[in-house]
Write a protein that holds these residues in place. Structure first.
Motif, PDB file in Angstrom:
ATOM      1  N   ASP A 260       0.781  -1.011   0.040  1.00 47.99           N
ATOM      2  CA  ASP A 260       0.040   0.025   0.000  1.00 47.99           C
ATOM      3  C   ASP A 260       0.854   1.171  -0.180  1.00 47.99           C
ATOM      4  O   ASP A 260       2.147   1.314   0.301  1.00 47.99           O
ATOM      5  N   VAL A 261       0.295   2.387  -0.392  1.00 45.37           N
ATOM      6  CA  VAL A 261       0.767   3.823  -0.458  1.00 45.37           C
ATOM      7  C   VAL A 261       0.096   4.691   0.316  1.00 45.37           C
ATOM      8  O   VAL A 261      -1.348   4.849   0.007  1.00 45.37           O
ATOM      9  N   ASP A 262       0.773   5.434   1.284  1.00 46.27           N
ATOM     10  CA  ASP A 262       0.018   6.343   2.089  1.00 46.27           C
ATOM     11  C   ASP A 262       0.919   7.506   1.546  1.00 46.27           C
ATOM     12  O   ASP A 262       1.964   7.682   2.449  1.00 46.27           O
ATOM     13  N   GLY A 263       0.398   8.472   1.109  1.00 50.41           N
ATOM     14  CA  GLY A 263       1.106   9.691   0.732  1.00 50.41           C
ATOM     15  C   GLY A 263       2.367   9.332  -0.219  1.00 50.41           C
ATOM     16  O   GLY A 263       2.290   8.807  -1.275  1.00 50.41           O
ATOM     17  N   GLN A 264       3.470   9.453   0.365  1.00 56.28           N
ATOM     18  CA  GLN A 264       4.904   9.059  -0.261  1.00 56.28           C
ATOM     19  C   GLN A 264       5.387   8.048   0.238  1.00 56.28           C
ATOM     20  O   GLN A 264       6.647   7.728   0.281  1.00 56.28           O
ATOM     21  N   LEU A 265       4.665   7.159   1.151  1.00 57.81           N
ATOM     22  CA  LEU A 265       5.293   5.963   2.082  1.00 57.81           C
ATOM     23  C   LEU A 265       4.744   4.663   1.189  1.00 57.81           C
ATOM     24  O   LEU A 265       3.571   4.399   1.460  1.00 57.81           O
ATOM     25  N   LEU A 266       5.496   3.912   0.652  1.00 57.63           N
ATOM     26  CA  LEU A 266       5.206   2.489   0.156  1.00 57.63           C
ATOM     27  C   LEU A 266       5.463   1.452   1.305  1.00 57.63           C
ATOM     28  O   LEU A 266       6.627   1.458   1.803  1.00 57.63           O
ATOM     29  N   THR A 267       4.454   0.789   1.745  1.00 58.95           N
ATOM     30  CA  THR A 267       4.694  -0.450   2.669  1.00 58.95           C
ATOM     31  C   THR A 267       4.299  -1.638   1.990  1.00 58.95           C
ATOM     32  O   THR A 267       3.493  -1.671   1.516  1.00 58.95           O
ATOM     33  N   ILE A 268       5.394  -2.452   2.227  1.00 57.68           N
ATOM     34  CA  ILE A 268       5.022  -4.403   1.848  1.00 57.68           C
ATOM     35  C   ILE A 268       5.031  -4.881   3.042  1.00 57.68           C
ATOM     36  O   ILE A 268       5.914  -5.102   3.837  1.00 57.68           O
ATOM     37  N   ARG A 269       3.932  -5.555   3.305  1.00 57.19           N
ATOM     38  CA  ARG A 269       3.780  -6.566   4.305  1.00 57.19           C
ATOM     39  C   ARG A 269       3.647  -8.152   3.771  1.00 57.19           C
ATOM     40  O   ARG A 269       2.761  -8.230   2.751  1.00 57.19           O
ATOM     41  N   ALA A 270       4.128  -8.912   4.414  1.00 56.97           N
ATOM     42  CA  ALA A 270       3.860 -10.397   4.104  1.00 56.97           C
ATOM     43  C   ALA A 270       3.844 -10.991   5.517  1.00 56.97           C
ATOM     44  O   ALA A 270       4.461 -10.923   6.274  1.00 56.97           O
ATOM     45  N   GLU A 271       3.311 -12.571   5.161  1.00 59.63           N
ATOM     46  CA  GLU A 271       3.334 -13.559   6.400  1.00 59.63           C
ATOM     47  C   GLU A 271       3.729 -14.745   5.793  1.00 59.63           C
ATOM     48  O   GLU A 271       3.208 -15.156   4.823  1.00 59.63           O
ATOM     49  N   ARG A 272       4.698 -15.466   6.739  1.00 58.91           N
ATOM     50  CA  ARG A 272       5.046 -16.871   6.287  1.00 58.91           C
ATOM     51  C   ARG A 272       4.665 -17.860   7.526  1.00 58.91           C
ATOM     52  O   ARG A 272       4.962 -17.446   8.414  1.00 58.91           O
ATOM     53  N   THR A 273       3.778 -18.639   7.079  1.00 58.76           N
ATOM     54  CA  THR A 273       3.553 -19.492   8.171  1.00 58.76           C
ATOM     55  C   THR A 273       4.112 -20.853   7.831  1.00 58.76           C
ATOM     56  O   THR A 273       4.017 -21.429   6.894  1.00 58.76           O
ATOM     57  N   LEU A 274       4.858 -21.409   8.950  1.00 62.47           N
ATOM     58  CA  LEU A 274       5.480 -22.462   8.815  1.00 62.47           C
ATOM     59  C   LEU A 274       4.748 -23.835   8.944  1.00 62.47           C
ATOM     60  O   LEU A 274       3.790 -23.764   9.817  1.00 62.47           O
ATOM     61  N   ARG A 275       4.874 -24.784   8.060  1.00 66.91           N
ATOM     62  CA  ARG A 275       3.776 -26.021   7.934  1.00 66.91           C
ATOM     63  C   ARG A 275       4.258 -27.121   8.819  1.00 66.91           C
ATOM     64  O   ARG A 275       5.695 -27.231   8.890  1.00 66.91           O
ATOM     65  N   GLY A 276       3.766 -27.874   9.592  1.00 66.96           N
ATOM     66  CA  GLY A 276       4.489 -28.901   9.974  1.00 66.96           C
ATOM     67  C   GLY A 276       5.000 -28.920  11.405  1.00 66.96           C
ATOM     68  O   GLY A 276       5.829 -29.422  11.775  1.00 66.96           O
ATOM     69  N   ALA A 277       4.640 -27.465  11.966  1.00 66.42           N
ATOM     70  CA  ALA A 277       5.234 -27.120  13.351  1.00 66.42           C
ATOM     71  C   ALA A 277       4.720 -27.888  14.495  1.00 66.42           C
ATOM     72  O   ALA A 277       5.266 -27.724  15.439  1.00 66.42           O
ATOM     73  N   GLU A 278       3.428 -28.341  14.394  1.00 69.38           N
ATOM     74  CA  GLU A 278       2.896 -28.786  15.568  1.00 69.38           C
ATOM     75  C   GLU A 278       3.280 -30.281  15.766  1.00 69.38           C
ATOM     76  O   GLU A 278       3.232 -31.266  14.867  1.00 69.38           O
ATOM     77  N   GLY A 279       3.577 -30.665  16.758  1.00 72.16           N
ATOM     78  CA  GLY A 279       3.940 -32.072  17.183  1.00 72.16           C
ATOM     79  C   GLY A 279       5.199 -32.755  16.586  1.00 72.16           C
ATOM     80  O   GLY A 279       5.039 -33.909  16.295  1.00 72.16           O
ATOM     81  N   VAL A 280       6.144 -31.835  16.181  1.00 65.87           N
ATOM     82  CA  VAL A 280       7.446 -32.434  15.644  1.00 65.87           C
ATOM     83  C   VAL A 280       8.636 -31.955  16.718  1.00 65.87           C
ATOM     84  O   VAL A 280       8.392 -31.188  17.401  1.00 65.87           O
ATOM     85  N   LYS A 281       9.569 -32.903  16.134  1.00 64.65           N
ATOM     86  CA  LYS A 281      10.578 -32.667  17.149  1.00 64.65           C
ATOM     87  C   LYS A 281      11.939 -32.211  16.209  1.00 64.65           C
ATOM     88  O   LYS A 281      12.383 -32.907  15.322  1.00 64.65           O
TER      89      LYS A 281
END
Length: 148
Positions: free
Chosen positions: A56-77
């Motif tokens: 998104d752009v707000d005035g002259q500020l460009l912002t990039i956001r993203a999310e990474r969700t790791l799979r297989g994180a539950e119940g593993v060693k």
């Protein structure tokens, strides 16, 4: 199976596990270059769900956001865990002379590309120079000069 023990790597792994929930948004590596009348920003976001990317752009500020969700994180060693999940954030201050209304973005093969066009008013243009004689009459001849 051969084992290689690195005490510093092990310490880093333990520390990151302890403080993982306190980490803020991660910075994404990026390149920025000008190609003709546009600027192109490319950012590495491997493993990101395209639906989580927000540009998104707000005035002259460009912002990039993203999310990474790791799979297989539950119940593993975990034996080793070097890929981190969580939020990614990058903000850029855009200078004058850019057409913020026509910014576009695409995501392909783990790379986000943002195209930022130069505004029409910031592009070089020809300015007609009218030749006026000493008696104040205007001659039909025009000279041209470049202005930027």
């Amino acid at each position: 199976m051969a084992m290689n023990f690195d005490p510093f790597r092990e310490l880093d792994r333990v520390a990151s596990g302890l403080f993982e929930s306190r980490q803020g948004p991660r910075v994404m590596p990026m390149d920025l270059y000008r190609q003709g009348e546009t600027y192109v920003l490319t950012a590495d976001l491997p493993g990101i769900d395209p639906g989580s990317i927000d540009v998104d752009v707000d005035g002259q500020l460009l912002t990039i956001r993203a999310e990474r969700t790791l799979r297989g994180a539950e119940g593993v060693k975990w034996i080793t865990r070097e890929r981190s999940g969580g939020s990614f954030l990058r903000q850029l201050s855009l200078g004058d002379g850019l057409d913020v209304e026509r910014i576009s973005a695409s995501y392909e093969n783990g790379v986000l590309s943002v195209v930022i066009p130069v505004s029409e008013r910031a592009k070089p243009r020809k300015i007609a120079v009218e030749h006026v004689t000493t008696d104040g009459a205007s001659e039909g001849q025009q000279l041209s000069a470049s202005a930027s």
